[in-house]
Scaffold this active site. Structure first.
Site, mmCIF file in Angstrom:
data_model
loop_
_atom_site.group_PDB
_atom_site.id
_atom_site.type_symbol
_atom_site.label_atom_id
_atom_site.label_comp_id
_atom_site.label_asym_id
_atom_site.label_seq_id
_atom_site.Cartn_x
_atom_site.Cartn_y
_atom_site.Cartn_z
ATOM 1 N N HIS A 190 -61.938 6.302 -42.101
ATOM 2 C CA HIS A 190 -62.706 7.459 -41.656
ATOM 3 C C HIS A 190 -63.934 7.002 -40.883
ATOM 4 O O HIS A 190 -64.821 7.796 -40.590
ATOM 5 C CB HIS A 190 -63.105 8.338 -42.845
ATOM 6 C CG HIS A 190 -61.936 9.065 -43.459
ATOM 7 N ND1 HIS A 190 -61.067 8.469 -44.343
ATOM 8 C CD2 HIS A 190 -61.475 10.325 -43.282
ATOM 9 C CE1 HIS A 190 -60.125 9.343 -44.696
ATOM 10 N NE2 HIS A 190 -60.349 10.480 -44.065
ATOM 11 N N GLU A 248 -61.881 7.177 -53.312
ATOM 12 C CA GLU A 248 -63.071 6.507 -53.841
ATOM 13 C C GLU A 248 -62.805 5.009 -53.921
ATOM 14 O O GLU A 248 -61.716 4.592 -54.344
ATOM 15 C CB GLU A 248 -63.356 7.054 -55.240
ATOM 16 C CG GLU A 248 -64.845 7.245 -55.472
ATOM 17 C CD GLU A 248 -65.124 7.574 -56.913
ATOM 18 O OE1 GLU A 248 -65.949 6.896 -57.536
ATOM 19 O OE2 GLU A 248 -64.479 8.514 -57.397
ATOM 20 N N ASP A 302 -60.988 -3.043 -45.389
ATOM 21 C CA ASP A 302 -62.216 -3.014 -46.180
ATOM 22 C C ASP A 302 -63.033 -4.205 -45.728
ATOM 23 O O ASP A 302 -62.526 -5.320 -45.607
ATOM 24 C CB ASP A 302 -61.960 -3.056 -47.684
ATOM 25 C CG ASP A 302 -63.200 -2.567 -48.419
ATOM 26 O OD1 ASP A 302 -63.564 -1.390 -48.261
ATOM 27 O OD2 ASP A 302 -63.837 -3.370 -49.131
ATOM 28 N N TYR A 351 -73.807 -2.834 -38.999
ATOM 29 C CA TYR A 351 -74.818 -3.905 -38.973
ATOM 30 C C TYR A 351 -74.770 -4.745 -37.693
ATOM 31 O O TYR A 351 -75.476 -5.762 -37.597
ATOM 32 C CB TYR A 351 -74.617 -4.823 -40.183
ATOM 33 C CG TYR A 351 -74.810 -4.137 -41.522
ATOM 34 C CD1 TYR A 351 -76.033 -4.181 -42.187
ATOM 35 C CD2 TYR A 351 -73.759 -3.440 -42.132
ATOM 36 C CE1 TYR A 351 -76.206 -3.547 -43.422
ATOM 37 C CE2 TYR A 351 -73.921 -2.805 -43.366
ATOM 38 C CZ TYR A 351 -75.151 -2.862 -43.993
ATOM 39 O OH TYR A 351 -75.323 -2.233 -45.219
HETATM 40 P P1 ITT Z 1 -63.450 3.440 -44.361
HETATM 41 O O1 ITT Z 1 -63.507 3.066 -45.823
HETATM 42 O O2 ITT Z 1 -63.063 4.859 -44.134
HETATM 43 O O3 ITT Z 1 -62.629 2.476 -43.566
HETATM 44 P P2 ITT Z 1 -66.247 2.670 -44.417
HETATM 45 O O4 ITT Z 1 -67.326 2.658 -43.389
HETATM 46 O O5 ITT Z 1 -66.567 3.347 -45.745
HETATM 47 O O6 ITT Z 1 -64.952 3.335 -43.756
HETATM 48 P P3 ITT Z 1 -66.076 0.111 -45.803
HETATM 49 O O7 ITT Z 1 -66.108 0.710 -47.166
HETATM 50 O O8 ITT Z 1 -65.110 -1.008 -45.546
HETATM 51 O O9 ITT Z 1 -65.767 1.202 -44.674
HETATM 52 O O10 ITT Z 1 -67.556 -0.323 -45.451
HETATM 53 C C1 ITT Z 1 -67.812 -1.422 -44.668
HETATM 54 C C2 ITT Z 1 -69.149 -1.295 -44.013
HETATM 55 O O11 ITT Z 1 -69.512 -2.619 -43.543
HETATM 56 C C3 ITT Z 1 -69.100 -0.425 -42.780
HETATM 57 O O12 ITT Z 1 -69.488 0.914 -43.055
HETATM 58 C C4 ITT Z 1 -70.080 -1.117 -41.829
HETATM 59 O O13 ITT Z 1 -71.355 -0.682 -42.051
HETATM 60 C C5 ITT Z 1 -70.019 -2.572 -42.264
HETATM 61 N N1 ITT Z 1 -69.167 -3.270 -41.290
HETATM 62 C C6 ITT Z 1 -67.866 -3.613 -41.433
HETATM 63 N N2 ITT Z 1 -67.390 -4.138 -40.300
HETATM 64 C C7 ITT Z 1 -68.409 -4.125 -39.417
HETATM 65 C C8 ITT Z 1 -68.523 -4.514 -38.072
HETATM 66 O O14 ITT Z 1 -67.506 -4.992 -37.394
HETATM 67 N N3 ITT Z 1 -69.715 -4.356 -37.493
HETATM 68 C C9 ITT Z 1 -70.762 -3.845 -38.154
HETATM 69 N N4 ITT Z 1 -70.732 -3.418 -39.414
HETATM 70 C C10 ITT Z 1 -69.557 -3.564 -40.045
#
Ligand code: ITT
Length: 199
Positions: free
Chosen positions: A14, A45, A74, A157
């Site tokens: 999402h 969740e 993830d 980030y």
């Molecule tokens: P989904 O679970 O729906 O995929 P989410 O944003 O909740 O979306 P995550 O639980 O995997 O996903 O959270 C990972 C977080 O880490 C994400 O929200 C970003 O803030 C950070 N992140 C992951 N990959 C990144 C990237 O390529 N560049 C910058 N930040 C990243």
């Protein structure tokens, strides 16, 4: 577990930033992609303690919900001086409004002037089938934290992460430059080698 050309695949995220990157990575493979949001699938969740557990949970929920193969990511941002935090709770540091300027400010505040500036991103991609089978692939990119945030590309980030071998943040790189070296594209290359076929 291989996906035939022409297969339909749910991109089980999402997060619009991830969705754009995963759709671009899948583009050459002749796979029809559908997003979890467009299919109205709920956001499960994330109760697991590690990236792989959460990737499995998201991929299996989407595959079951849609009755189609699903690919979930993830991922997280890990800071050495913070013992690997925010890590699996990277999204939560942005609060309910998903405001990453809040999350980046917290990283800056908690790091203070720690001498160790090392940081890395991890991505675990999980492919799940509706029958419950699932397989995971991990990618990582190493670099350093840099303040203040710079650049308007990417998401999350990206504006405070400078990958090894560059002076720019991911936020200052064009999407294809980030894609050449990112944690997500590294995990994707392992996934593609095992599960996809090129034309
Ligand atoms: P989904 O679970 O729906 O995929 P989410 O944003 O909740 O979306 P995550 O639980 O995997 O996903 O959270 C990972 C977080 O880490 C994400 O929200 C970003 O803030 C950070 N992140 C992951 N990959 C990144 C990237 O390529 N560049 C910058 N930040 C990243």
């Amino acid at each position: 577990m291989r996906l035939a050309r022409g297969s339909r695949l749910v991109v089980a995220t999402h997060n619009p930033g991830k969705l754009a990157e995963m759709t671009a990575l899948l583009a050459p493979y002749g796979i029809e992609t559908l997003s979890a949001g467009a299919l109205g699938l709920p956001e499960p969740e994330e109760t697991a303690e590690d990236f792989e557990g959460n990737a499995r949970l998201k991929a299996c929920a989407a595959a079951r919900g849609a009755g189609l193969p699903a690919l979930a990511d993830d991922s997280g941002f890990c800071v050495a001086a913070l013992g690997g935090a925010p890590g699996v709770v990277s999204a939560r540091w942005a609060g309910p409004g998903r405001d990453f300027s809040v999350a980046m400010a917290r990283v800056e505040r908690e790091m203070g002037n720690a001498a160790d500036r090392r940081a890395w991103f991890i991505s675990v991609l999980c492919l799940a089938l509706p029958d419950g089978r699932a397989t995971c692939f991990t990618g990582r990119v190493d670099g350093a934290v840099s303040f203040p945030p710079r650049g308007t590309h990417g998401f999350g980030y990206d504006p405070i992460f400078v990958p090894e071998g560059d002076r720019r943040t991911f936020g200052e790189m064009r999407p294809e430059e980030k894609e050449a070296i990112s944690h997500r594209s590294r995990a994707f290359r392992a996934f593609a080698a095992a599960c996809l076929s090129l034309p």
